[in-house]
Design an enzyme around this catalytic site. Structure first.
Site, PDB file in Angstrom:
ATOM      1  N   GLY A   6     -15.355   3.103   4.003  1.00  0.00           N
ATOM      2  CA  GLY A   6     -13.902   3.449   3.626  1.00  0.00           C
ATOM      3  C   GLY A   6     -13.568   2.995   2.677  1.00  0.00           C
ATOM      4  N   GLN A   7     -14.300   2.424   1.508  1.00  0.00           N
ATOM      5  CA  GLN A   7     -13.747   1.858   0.248  1.00  0.00           C
ATOM      6  C   GLN A   7     -13.612   3.083  -0.526  1.00  0.00           C
ATOM      7  OE1 GLN A   7     -15.970  -1.155  -1.860  1.00  0.00           O
ATOM      8  NE2 GLN A   7     -14.254  -1.372  -3.240  1.00  0.00           N
TER       9      GLN A   7
ATOM     10  N   ASP B 185       0.934  -1.191  -0.219  1.00  0.00           N
ATOM     11  CA  ASP B 185      -0.098   0.103   0.062  1.00  0.00           C
ATOM     12  C   ASP B 185       0.988   1.384   0.049  1.00  0.00           C
ATOM     13  OD1 ASP B 185      -3.351   0.534   1.078  1.00  0.00           O
ATOM     14  OD2 ASP B 185      -1.870   2.201   1.345  1.00  0.00           O
TER      15      ASP B 185
ATOM     16  N   HIS C 226     -10.007  -5.304  -3.326  1.00  0.00           N
ATOM     17  CA  HIS C 226      -8.820  -5.670  -2.735  1.00  0.00           C
ATOM     18  C   HIS C 226      -8.901  -6.045  -1.157  1.00  0.00           C
ATOM     19  CE1 HIS C 226     -10.062  -1.412  -2.395  1.00  0.00           C
ATOM     20  NE2 HIS C 226      -9.480  -1.275  -1.379  1.00  0.00           N
ATOM     21  N   LEU C 227      -8.030  -6.961  -0.974  1.00  0.00           N
ATOM     22  CA  LEU C 227      -7.922  -7.508   0.525  1.00  0.00           C
ATOM     23  C   LEU C 227      -6.799  -6.931   0.928  1.00  0.00           C
ATOM     24  CD1 LEU C 227      -8.753  -9.461   2.554  1.00  0.00           C
ATOM     25  CD2 LEU C 227      -7.243 -11.218   1.562  1.00  0.00           C
ATOM     26  N   HIS C 228      -6.952  -6.119   2.077  1.00  0.00           N
ATOM     27  CA  HIS C 228      -5.938  -5.434   2.753  1.00  0.00           C
ATOM     28  C   HIS C 228      -5.390  -6.648   3.935  1.00  0.00           C
ATOM     29  CE1 HIS C 228      -6.899  -1.206   2.529  1.00  0.00           C
ATOM     30  NE2 HIS C 228      -7.933  -1.447   1.921  1.00  0.00           N
TER      31      HIS C 228
ATOM     32  N   ASN D  38     -12.728  -3.376   2.766  1.00  0.00           N
ATOM     33  CA  ASN D  38     -13.524  -2.362   2.939  1.00  0.00           C
ATOM     34  C   ASN D  38     -14.713  -2.427   1.810  1.00  0.00           C
ATOM     35  OD1 ASN D  38     -12.417  -1.304   5.218  1.00  0.00           O
ATOM     36  ND2 ASN D  38     -10.893  -0.487   4.047  1.00  0.00           N
TER      37      ASN D  38
HETATM   38  P1  5GP Z   1      -9.850   1.428   0.263  1.00  0.00           P
HETATM   39  O1  5GP Z   1      -9.825   2.645   1.196  1.00  0.00           O
HETATM   40  O2  5GP Z   1     -10.430   1.382  -0.978  1.00  0.00           O
HETATM   41  O3  5GP Z   1     -10.237   0.043   1.279  1.00  0.00           O
HETATM   42  O4  5GP Z   1      -8.137   0.967   0.090  1.00  0.00           O
HETATM   43  C1  5GP Z   1      -7.696   1.690  -0.865  1.00  0.00           C
HETATM   44  C2  5GP Z   1      -6.094   1.438  -0.479  1.00  0.00           C
HETATM   45  O5  5GP Z   1      -5.212   1.773  -1.611  1.00  0.00           O
HETATM   46  C3  5GP Z   1      -5.487   2.594   0.352  1.00  0.00           C
HETATM   47  O6  5GP Z   1      -5.167   2.062   1.514  1.00  0.00           O
HETATM   48  C4  5GP Z   1      -4.736   3.669  -0.203  1.00  0.00           C
HETATM   49  O7  5GP Z   1      -3.563   4.038   0.442  1.00  0.00           O
HETATM   50  C5  5GP Z   1      -4.232   2.459  -1.537  1.00  0.00           C
HETATM   51  N1  5GP Z   1      -3.689   3.322  -2.758  1.00  0.00           N
HETATM   52  C6  5GP Z   1      -4.370   4.279  -3.411  1.00  0.00           C
HETATM   53  N2  5GP Z   1      -3.685   4.623  -4.393  1.00  0.00           N
HETATM   54  C7  5GP Z   1      -2.521   3.814  -4.690  1.00  0.00           C
HETATM   55  C8  5GP Z   1      -1.542   3.571  -5.541  1.00  0.00           C
HETATM   56  O8  5GP Z   1      -1.483   4.315  -6.314  1.00  0.00           O
HETATM   57  N3  5GP Z   1      -0.612   2.620  -5.063  1.00  0.00           N
HETATM   58  C9  5GP Z   1      -0.583   1.715  -4.154  1.00  0.00           C
HETATM   59  N4  5GP Z   1       0.280   0.988  -3.970  1.00  0.00           N
HETATM   60  N5  5GP Z   1      -1.864   1.934  -3.227  1.00  0.00           N
HETATM   61  C10 5GP Z   1      -2.745   2.781  -3.200  1.00  0.00           C
END
Ligand code: 5GP
Ligand code: ZN
Length: 117
Positions: free
Chosen positions: A96-97, A34, A103-105, A90
């Site tokens: 928070g998505q 991330d 995507h799986l964190h 998320n």
């Molecule tokens: P969400 O908030 O949708 O669950 O998670 C999206 C994640 O993508 C966030 O943790 C954010 O930091 C990450 N992210 C956003 N843009 C980029 C990017 O360009 N490259 C990488 N490696 N991560 C990203």
């Protein structure tokens, strides 16, 4: 399998059009760090196919959901997390998505509090 979405950030990471620190790949999934890590290990595991969220992926390609979890376990072992890590999907803006490609964190490497915010 659905085609890449030309407007999707994570599709572009999967195809290599946008760089990322890729830590693991299989025929069905890609794992990369991330860009704004919330823990010492913060990796996103994504399907190669574009689906907007975990439920959509489960409907379209259920075995790929298992592939995400298996890949996360592999990365956890590589990063030395042992059996201690958190996996998060998320789903929806209210949860928070921000990127609408499943995507799986994978989070680990520090004590995890519960409940999450
Ligand atoms: P969400 O908030 O949708 O669950 O998670 C999206 C994640 O993508 C966030 O943790 C954010 O930091 C990450 N992210 C956003 N843009 C980029 C990017 O360009 N490259 C990488 N490696 N991560 C990203
Ligand atoms: Zn996508």
């Amino acid at each position: 399998m659905s085609a890449p979405d030309p407007d999707c950030l994570f599709c572009k990471i999967v195809t290599g059009d946008i760089p990322a620190e890729i830590v693991h790949q299989t025929p069905s999934v890609v794992a990369f760090r991330d860009v704004a890590p919330q823990a010492p290990t913060h990796v996103l595991v994504v399907p190669r196919e574009h689906q907007p969220d975990a439920a959509a992926l489960a409907s379209a390609s259920p075995t790929t959901v298992a592939d995400l979890v298996t890949a996360a376990q592999t990365v956890a072992e590589t990063d030395g997390l042992g059996g201690d890590y958190r996996l998060v999907f998320n789903t929806g803006v209210g949860a928070g998505q921000t990127v609408f490609h499943t995507h799986l964190h994978l989070l680990g490497g520090r004590p995890m509090t519960w409940p999450p915010g």
